[in-house]
Motif scaffolding. Structure first.
Motif, mmCIF file in Angstrom:
data_model
loop_
_atom_site.group_PDB
_atom_site.id
_atom_site.type_symbol
_atom_site.label_atom_id
_atom_site.label_comp_id
_atom_site.label_asym_id
_atom_site.label_seq_id
_atom_site.Cartn_x
_atom_site.Cartn_y
_atom_site.Cartn_z
ATOM 1 N N LEU A 34 0.833 -1.212 0.000
ATOM 2 C CA LEU A 34 0.000 0.000 0.000
ATOM 3 C C LEU A 34 0.865 1.259 0.000
ATOM 4 O O LEU A 34 0.581 2.216 -0.724
ATOM 5 C CB LEU A 34 -0.929 -0.005 1.212
ATOM 6 N N ILE A 46 -3.642 1.081 -10.517
ATOM 7 C CA ILE A 46 -4.313 0.408 -9.403
ATOM 8 C C ILE A 46 -5.684 -0.103 -9.847
ATOM 9 O O ILE A 46 -6.225 0.313 -10.879
ATOM 10 C CB ILE A 46 -4.454 1.327 -8.170
ATOM 11 N N ILE A 51 -7.433 -3.390 -4.223
ATOM 12 C CA ILE A 51 -7.301 -2.631 -2.982
ATOM 13 C C ILE A 51 -8.329 -3.116 -1.959
ATOM 14 O O ILE A 51 -8.033 -3.236 -0.764
ATOM 15 C CB ILE A 51 -7.473 -1.113 -3.232
ATOM 16 N N TYR A 110 -2.624 -3.773 -11.871
ATOM 17 C CA TYR A 110 -3.136 -4.696 -10.862
ATOM 18 C C TYR A 110 -4.424 -5.391 -11.293
ATOM 19 O O TYR A 110 -4.701 -6.506 -10.861
ATOM 20 C CB TYR A 110 -3.337 -3.979 -9.531
#
Length: 197
Positions: A34, A46, A51, A110
């Motif tokens: 992070l 991202i 997340i 990601y």
């Protein structure tokens, strides 16, 4: 002179120290990942679902560490119990490592990484659900009686959702799964974290 036999709490403290090292490595991996995203926001694209799972896993690790305190009441310790708990902690580390690999240079970001590696991630996640069930049973009837029928509903639902997540690349499904999973984990902790004593 005969050595003083170890009591169950003595053994528990030893096992908990080793589990703590593995859990600590897991949290370090997630928090470092992070921080890397914050430090280098333009380095890798991202993905909100990614997340979301990072935040969910952080909560799961804190949850795991807190609830393992129940093991202090375990009357008999065996090597099999010790090995099971270490493997449980190792599975949580594997999930952390899958969320933040050493590099994602082979992927466009990601999202591409997470979707392409989802079969591994959700297979291990499903294993942690099964390990959690065994862990709960290991702690005895007084422990799992705290959760009523909700716990026995939660386990198969998570396993089914993991199965769908393994098979599906639907972005909508993955957004829904992580959103509901994170909210449910928060709800579960709020409702049960004070029930240690």
């Amino acid at each position: 002179m005969t050595p003083h036999p170890l009591t169950s709490p003595d053994i528990f403290q030893h096992v908990r120290m080793i589990m703590g090292m593995v859990v600590g490595l897991s949290m370090t991996r997630l928090l470092t990942g992070l921080v890397r995203i914050i430090q280098h926001p333009n380095q890798t694209r991202i993905y909100p679902v990614h997340i979301g799972w990072v935040l969910t896993l952080l909560l799961m690790l804190m949850h795991f560490w807190w609830w393992e305190l129940w093991l202090i009441e375990l009357p008999v310790w065996t090597f099999e119990t010790y090995l099971f708990l270490i493997l449980y902690a190792v599975l949580l580390f594997f999930l952390s490592a899958f969320l933040f690999p050493d590099t994602v240079n082979d992927y466009t970001g990601y999202e591409d990484f997470f979707i392409s590696r989802r079969k591994w991630f959700f297979s291990i996640f499903a294993l942690t659900v099964i390990f959690d069930l065994i862990d709960t049973l290991l702690k005895g009837p007084a422990h799992y009686a705290l959760f009523s029928m909700e716990y026995w509903f939660r386990v198969p639902v998570y396993l089914v959702l993991c199965g769908i997540a393994i098979a599906s690349t639907s972005r909508r499904f993955h957004v829904a799964f992580v959103s509901l999973g994170l909210l449910y984990e928060i709800s579960w902790i709020i409702r049960h974290f004070e029930r240690l004593s």
